[in-house]
Design an enzyme around this catalytic site. Structure first.
Site, PDB file in Angstrom:
ATOM      1  N   ASN A   1       0.915  -1.082   0.046  1.00 39.49           N
ATOM      2  CA  ASN A   1       0.147  -0.171   0.040  1.00 39.49           C
ATOM      3  C   ASN A   1       0.767   1.181   0.051  1.00 39.49           C
ATOM      4  OD1 ASN A   1      -2.351   1.389   0.296  1.00 39.49           O
ATOM      5  ND2 ASN A   1      -1.752   1.893   2.356  1.00 39.49           N
TER       6      ASN A   1
ATOM      7  N   HIS B   1       0.893   5.333   1.202  1.00 36.93           N
ATOM      8  CA  HIS B   1       0.379   6.335   2.109  1.00 36.93           C
ATOM      9  C   HIS B   1       1.117   7.461   1.809  1.00 36.93           C
ATOM     10  CE1 HIS B   1      -2.123   7.551   5.467  1.00 36.93           C
ATOM     11  NE2 HIS B   1      -0.949   8.199   5.821  1.00 36.93           N
TER      12      HIS B   1
HETATM   13  C1  GRF Z   1      -2.365   8.761  -2.825  1.00 38.92           C
HETATM   14  O1  GRF Z   1      -1.899   9.867  -2.276  1.00 38.92           O
HETATM   15  C2  GRF Z   1      -1.925   7.612  -2.033  1.00 38.92           C
HETATM   16  O2  GRF Z   1      -0.998   7.748  -1.098  1.00 38.92           O
HETATM   17  C3  GRF Z   1      -3.206   7.411  -1.247  1.00 38.92           C
HETATM   18  O3  GRF Z   1      -4.450   7.626  -1.830  1.00 38.92           O
HETATM   19  C4  GRF Z   1      -4.086   8.565  -3.042  1.00 38.92           C
HETATM   20  C5  GRF Z   1      -4.349   8.037  -4.517  1.00 38.92           C
HETATM   21  O4  GRF Z   1      -4.120   8.864  -5.344  1.00 38.92           O
HETATM   22  N1  GRF Z   1      -3.224   6.026  -0.611  1.00 38.92           N
HETATM   23  P1  GRF Z   1      -4.381   8.412  -6.835  1.00 38.92           P
HETATM   24  O5  GRF Z   1      -5.786   7.858  -7.003  1.00 38.92           O
HETATM   25  O6  GRF Z   1      -3.101   7.290  -7.238  1.00 38.92           O
HETATM   26  O7  GRF Z   1      -4.268   9.785  -7.792  1.00 38.92           O
END
Ligand code: GRF
Length: 196
Positions: free
Chosen positions: A108, A110
């Site tokens: 994942n 974050h």
């Molecule tokens: C990102 O900031 C990621 O870290 C978090 O959700 C966001 C997703 O952005 N888990 P995207 O859909 O990839 O533009």
């Protein structure tokens, strides 16, 4: 041999796009076998289709019950030879069984330096609002193995982003996101190399 990965998204899919782009430029040797979103409006599904990747809206709505959606996700992982599952902005808990199918192979991303500014409810702009409210000088990006608890699995990779005077949640968030795009593919590359 090129290994297969799969990506779970709920939102815009810019991290998915970054993976697609790195595969296209040859920096990342992987094939995205499918993209699943629990949200039919997710732009990630559109990005996947444009790249010729199977894009699946999968939810209790599409499958009748959430148990049926869980079963379908498990079979997509099991039957399609997935080596690594990437959660890129996926807002749902994984069904039981996924971590057993892919031990140490579900990651994942974050948008902060875990274990700070993580956990339930910490997503999107809320993360960057909390970072600014607390007054920390450094934030960043974390990629970690997924465990049964939100944002708690072992950390695989972090990158630091400086908070700048006058930052808003939006300005900080967009700098963090740019670093995410340059980080996720590197961890996928290294993880695939480790398990090859
Ligand atoms: C990102 O900031 C990621 O870290 C978090 O959700 C966001 C997703 O952005 N888990 P995207 O859909 O990839 O533009």
């Amino acid at each position: 041999m090129t290994q297969k990965i799969a990506v779970l998204c709920s939102g815009g899919g810019s991290n998915l796009q970054a993976l697609i782009d790195r595969i296209q430029t040859g920096h990342l040797d992987a094939q995205i076998e499918w993209v699943v979103s629990n949200n039919g409006d997710s732009h990630a599904l559109e990005r996947a289709r444009k790249a010729g990747i199977e894009a699946i809206h999968l939810s209790a709505k599409t499958e009748g019950t959430s148990e049926a959606a869980d079963r379908k996700l498990l079979s997509l992982i099991r039957d399609r030879g997935i080596s690594v599952l990437v959660l890129a902005g996926y807002m749902k808990m994984l069904p039981p069984g996924v971590l057993e199918l892919l031990p140490g192979r579900v990651i994942n991303i974050h948008p902060a330096l875990l274990p700070a500014f993580g956990g339930k409810g910490m997503f999107g702009l809320r993360v960057h609002e909390a970072v600014l409210a607390r007054g920390v000088h450094w934030t960043g990006v974390t990629i970690h193995l997924v465990s049964e608890h939100y944002d708690e699995g072992p950390i695989l990779r972090q990158r630091v982003v400086a908070v700048q005077p006058g930052d808003t949640p939006q300005s900080l968030g967009s700098r963090v996101l740019a670093v995410e795009h340059d980080t996720l593919w590197r961890e996928v590359r290294d993880l695939l190399e480790r398990i090859r």
